[in-house]
Every structure is written in structure tokens, then in C-alpha cells.
Design an enzyme around this catalytic site. Structure first.
Site, short mmCIF file in Angstrom:
data_model
loop_
_atom_site.label_atom_id
_atom_site.label_comp_id
_atom_site.label_asym_id
_atom_site.label_seq_id
_atom_site.Cartn_x
_atom_site.Cartn_y
_atom_site.Cartn_z
N VAL A 47 26.81 -34.88 38.56
CA VAL A 47 26.02 -36.10 38.47
C VAL A 47 26.37 -36.85 37.19
O VAL A 47 26.26 -36.29 36.10
CB VAL A 47 24.51 -35.78 38.51
N GLN A 99 32.02 -37.68 47.08
CA GLN A 99 30.82 -37.05 47.63
C GLN A 99 29.73 -38.10 47.86
O GLN A 99 29.52 -38.98 47.04
CB GLN A 99 30.27 -35.95 46.72
N CYS A 128 22.05 -30.57 46.87
CA CYS A 128 21.24 -31.05 45.75
C CYS A 128 19.79 -30.63 45.94
O CYS A 128 19.16 -30.97 46.94
CB CYS A 128 21.33 -32.56 45.63
N LYS A 169 29.12 -29.52 51.40
CA LYS A 169 28.79 -28.58 50.32
C LYS A 169 27.34 -28.17 50.51
O LYS A 169 26.43 -28.98 50.37
CB LYS A 169 29.00 -29.21 48.95
N ASN A 231 31.37 -21.51 45.50
CA ASN A 231 30.88 -22.26 44.34
C ASN A 231 29.79 -21.46 43.63
O ASN A 231 28.89 -20.94 44.28
CB ASN A 231 30.35 -23.62 44.81
N GLY A 232 29.91 -21.39 42.31
CA GLY A 232 28.89 -20.72 41.52
C GLY A 232 29.47 -19.72 40.54
O GLY A 232 30.22 -18.81 40.93
N VAL A 255 32.02 -26.16 38.25
CA VAL A 255 31.30 -27.36 37.81
C VAL A 255 30.93 -27.21 36.33
O VAL A 255 31.57 -27.78 35.46
CB VAL A 255 30.05 -27.64 38.68
N ARG A 256 29.92 -26.39 36.04
CA ARG A 256 29.48 -26.24 34.65
C ARG A 256 30.59 -25.69 33.77
O ARG A 256 30.73 -26.10 32.60
CB ARG A 256 28.26 -25.34 34.59
#
Length: 367
Positions: A47, A99, A128, A169, A231-232, A255-256
Site C-alpha cells: 500500500v 493489483q 486485504c 492473492k 506469501n509470508g 513484501v515486508r
């Protein structure tokens, strides 16, 4: 390199971008292990933060496919200002997945028509967990509305076929067989690949991702021959092999981990200094990135490099790009594009008159 903003107003919308083997995300996902000896690497949607300069930075460090931030279809198709601000790209920004947050077929098809000339695929956000989005039937709400989600996937594939890729996703359900059923329906609807975030709607990011769940789902949809991305909790290169070998996924979406270390897939355990120089260059070269967003990117990277907290605080007190570049020039051996060694540094290059700061930083790390 010049950025391309999506056209606004009553204009002729170009045809979808021509997909080649080099830019086809599905082909890359299926063949990366064979061609590169490793699973596919993906920078997921963030985001506000996965804008063009950061996407370009990730591509420099072994990221194969990059996502845009989530764009709300209802705003994008109706609001010229949203089209100007939400998506900028260029000819080197490929493969790119845009996305979308969407809750109906009509908005999705209009959105896809507008962005298809500028991307290689569309990703529907079904993960989300923000309450406001769920109330609108967007994000995580879609994993509980399989008929709507599958109808949207089918509508896009029915119109575009293999000219445009579509991904979903998702998060996992409390009852994993519900997720298996959803994934099987998505496969039948024509989805090109599925990204599974190994957390439920209510699982906090501080809790470990459920790799057993991802593995279970993959095993139970293997007959569909649709790739799955895990993912994760990917924060270092070794996580790529660990996660894919355990789950059977074709690759990993980070991501992070990438936000703080965009070079993690290139094997850097901490963010290299070169990322700082390159990001500053692209943020200024491409334009359009609000200063506060650039500032946050730099904070995440410099914090990962264990820059002294007092220096981080000074940087966060700066108010514009001019003062930011001045600060970098005064504090570090900060190289510009075209100079020898630009973007090649690893350690923080404190200036000679900053040796006290450097020593203090070392002491702080040891403590």
C-alpha cells in the site's frame, strides 16, 4: 527513461500490451527453476510503497515479477485524478502486475481495459484484511464470496484469453478445505496462478505464516496444474528455498522483507548502500513520488542497515528532496548517477568527518 501516466479523459485506449516469453509472468513462474536454477521471486503489492522507483530498485536485485500497489477500481475508472496519481510506469517496468481492489465485474472489466496496455497481468486483491475494504466487499471479503470472485476471473479470461494474465492473492480460511474448494473453483474459472498468504483474515503479521496450510492446499489442487506462489515471512534469500521446498510452491512473494532490504533475493543479509543511491536517483528521475513516501522507504532501508538512531531522526525531520540530498552529501560519501562506484557500495560510507558518528553506530550495534 520517461514515466508513462495512464491517459485520462475521452481518449482512444490502446490494445493490451503484447506479451512475450520474456515478459509473460506465467511463463516466468513455470520456467524459472529450469532457466535460473531457483524458484521465481516476486515483489508483492505494498500500500502506497510499491511505486515505480521502488519497483525499479527491486528489479536490480533478482526480483522477477513486481506488483503495483492496490488500486481501487471504482475510483480509477471514474476519477481522472486517481488515474494520474495511482499508476505510473515505463518501458523497463516489466513484468508488471497491477493489483486491483474490486467488487463487481463491470468495474473490473473497465479497469482492465484502461490498464492492460501498460502491464503484463492483473491481480485481484482477495487478502486485504482492513475492515473498511471488507465492508465494501473488497479484499478478504472475496474469499467468502467465491461465486463473485470466480465470475470476475472468468469475465477477464473470457475477454482477453492469454493476452493478459490474471492472478488472485488470497488468505486462508480457518477451515482449510474451504480454501481448497475456493482454489479449485478459481482454477476452473481460468486463473493463471494463485498467491496464497499463509494467514487468515484475523492472523496478525507478528504470528508466523502457516506454511503447512499452503502445503496442504497445493497438494489438494495439484491436479489442476495451476502454479501457486507462497506469501509470508520471506526475509532472507534462504527463506526462498526453505518455503518453496516445504510447500511445493513455484516461488515466493516477499513484501515486508523487501521494504527494508530490496536486495534480499540477491543474497544480501542487510540492505546494501547501493540501494540508497539508486532509490534516490530513481525517485528524482521519475518524479511524482511524494517526499514523505521516499522518506519512509529510506528510513526502512537505513534502519535495516543499523544506521544510528540520531541520524535516522535527523533524516525524518527533513522536509523536502533538496534538504534530503544536502543531508546525504554532508553526512556520507554519496555518489550520483554517472560517478564511478554509483550504486555499488555495501557498507554505509560515512564521510571522514563523521568518524565519531560511525564509532557511535558501531557501539550502538554491539549494545
Amino acid at each position: 527513461m520517461h514515466t508513462m501516466h495512464i491517459p485520462s479523459g475521452d481518449v482512444l485506449i490502446p490494445k493490451p500490451k503484447l506479451i512475450t516469453e520474456e515478459t509473460d509472468p506465467l511463463h516466468i513462474i513455470k520456467t524459472r527453476q529450469k532457466t535460473h536454477g531457483r524458484p521465481v521471486t516476486i515483489a508483492g503489492p505494498m500500500v502506497r510503497y510499491s511505486k515505480l522507483p521502488f519497483r525499479q530498485l527491486c528489479r536490480e536485485y533478482n526480483v522477477d515479477i513486481v506488483y503495483s500497489p492496490m488500486i481501487l477500481a471504482r475510483e480509477y475508472v471514474r476519477n481522472e485524478h486517481a488515474r494520474i496519481s495511482d499508476l505510473s510506469t515505463n518501458n523497463e517496468d516489466t513484468p508488471l502486475i497491477v493489483q486491483v481492489g474490486v467488487n463487481n465485474v463491470a468495474d473490473l472489466l473497465k479497469f482492465v481495459e484502461m490498464v492492460a496496455p501498460y502491464c503484463d497481468g492483473i491481480g485481484i486483491n482477495c487478502g486485504c484484511p482492513i475492515k473498511e475494504q471488507i465492508r465494501e466487499g473488497i479484499g478478504c471479503a472475496l474469499i467468502y464470496n467465491s461465486d463473485l470472485l470466480c465470475s470476475m476471473v472468468h469475465a477477464v479470461k473470457d475477454k482477453y484469453g492469454d493476452k493478459l494474465r490474471i492472478e488472485t492473492k488470497i488468505r486462508i480460511h480457518e477451515a482449510l478445505d474451504e480454501t481448497v474448494e475456493l482454489c479449485r473453483k478459481l482454477c476452473d474459472a481460468g486463473v493463471d496462478w494463485i498467491t496464497i498468504h499463509g494467514r487468515t483474515r484475523r492472523t496478525r503479521s507478528s504470528q508466523p505464516a502457516n506454511l503447512d496450510a499452503i502445503k496442504y492446499i497445493i497438494e489438494n489442487i495439484s491436479d489442476k496444474n495451476v502454479p501457486v506462489i507462497a506469501n509470508g515471512d520471506c526475509f532472507k534469500l534462504s527463506d526462498l528455498e526453505r518455503i518453496t521446498k516445504y510447500t511445493g510452491a513455484h516461488g515466493v512473494m516477499a513484501v515486508r522483507g523487501l521494504l527494508s532490504n530490496p536486495a534480499l533475493f540477491a543474497g544480501y543479509t542487510t540492505c546494501p548502500w547501493g540501494c540508497i543511491e539508486k532509490f534516490c536517483y530513481w525517485a528524482l528521475e521519475f518524479g511524482g513520488l511524494p517526499f514523505q513516501l521516499a522518506q519512509h522507504h529510506l528510513y526502512c532501508m537505513l534502519e535495516n542497515m543499523e544506521l544510528k538512531k540520531s541520524l535516522l531522526k535527523k533524516m525524518m525531520n527533513l522536509k523536502n528532496y533538496i534538504s534530503l540530498i544536502d543531508w546525504f552529501n554532508k553526512t556520507f560519501e554519496f555518489k550520483r548517477y554517472g560517478e564511478d562506484g554509483f550504486g555499488m557500495g555495501v557498507e554505509i560510507p560515512y564521510k571522514a568527518n563523521s568518524c565519531v558518528q560511525r564509532s557511535a553506530s558501531v557501539v550502538e550495534r554491539q549494545e
